[in-house]
Design an enzyme around this catalytic site. Structure first.
Site, PDB file in Angstrom:
ATOM      1  N   ASP A   1       0.590 -11.543 -29.100  1.00  0.00           N
ATOM      2  CA  ASP A   1       0.901 -10.739 -30.483  1.00  0.00           C
ATOM      3  C   ASP A   1       0.733 -11.623 -31.712  1.00  0.00           C
ATOM      4  O   ASP A   1       0.174 -12.739 -31.604  1.00  0.00           O
ATOM      5  CB  ASP A   1       2.222 -10.140 -30.397  1.00  0.00           C
ATOM      6  N   GLN A   2       0.950 -11.047 -32.700  1.00  0.00           N
ATOM      7  CA  GLN A   2       0.640 -11.694 -34.003  1.00  0.00           C
ATOM      8  C   GLN A   2       1.520 -12.940 -34.244  1.00  0.00           C
ATOM      9  O   GLN A   2       1.279 -14.034 -34.772  1.00  0.00           O
ATOM     10  CB  GLN A   2       1.270 -10.723 -35.246  1.00  0.00           C
TER      11      GLN A   2
END
Length: 145
Positions: A16-17
């Site tokens: 993810d980020q």
């Protein structure tokens, strides 16, 4: 207890980020582990499905301990947690390459007919699977005694 091990390198698309593995990927890796355990016991999910029987997931439990990141190796440990001839619960631990536990969990399954989703007993449809699962459970019970 029979513990199957398989591994996967964490791919960039699975993060993810924050740069850590997105939580949904661990469930996919549990499926990889479950499929490997079944192979290690001498069977095939694909053959089961080709014969008109499916094994849907009834329950998933996941506990996140330590995140994995891009480029690390995830090692999936899978075993039969419980089996009563009808329902099977698989247990999982996903480790990082240092051997630290990242995730623990379980999935619960029953076999059903593909056309009707009517539950069937593994013992009746696949007696060899039944014997292998019972044997794995007996070994586990002996180890726990």
């Amino acid at each position: 207890m029979k513990v199957s091990k398989t591994s996967v390198e964490v791919r960039y698309a699975e993060t993810d980020q924050m740069g850590i593995v997105h939580h949904s990927n661990y469930i996919i890796w549990m499926e990889l582990g479950r499929t490997q355990l079944i192979k290690d016991l001498g069977f095939s999910y694909a053959q089961m499905e080709n014969s008109g029987i499916l094994a849907p997931v009834l329950d998933v439990r996941v506990s996140y301990q330590k995140p994995l990141t891009y480029g690390e190796e995830a090692i999936i440990h899978t075993w039969i947690e419980s089996y009563d001839g009808f329902k099977v619960v698989y247990g999982y631990e996903i480790h990082n390459q240092k051997g630290e536990v990242s995730v623990t969990g379980s999935t619960t399954h029953v076999c059903v007919k593909k056309e009707t989703f009517k539950p069937v007993r593994l013992k009746k449809m696949f007696p060899e699977w039944h014997k292998a699962y019972e044997k794995a459970m007996k070994k586990q019970e002996l180890q726990e005694s």
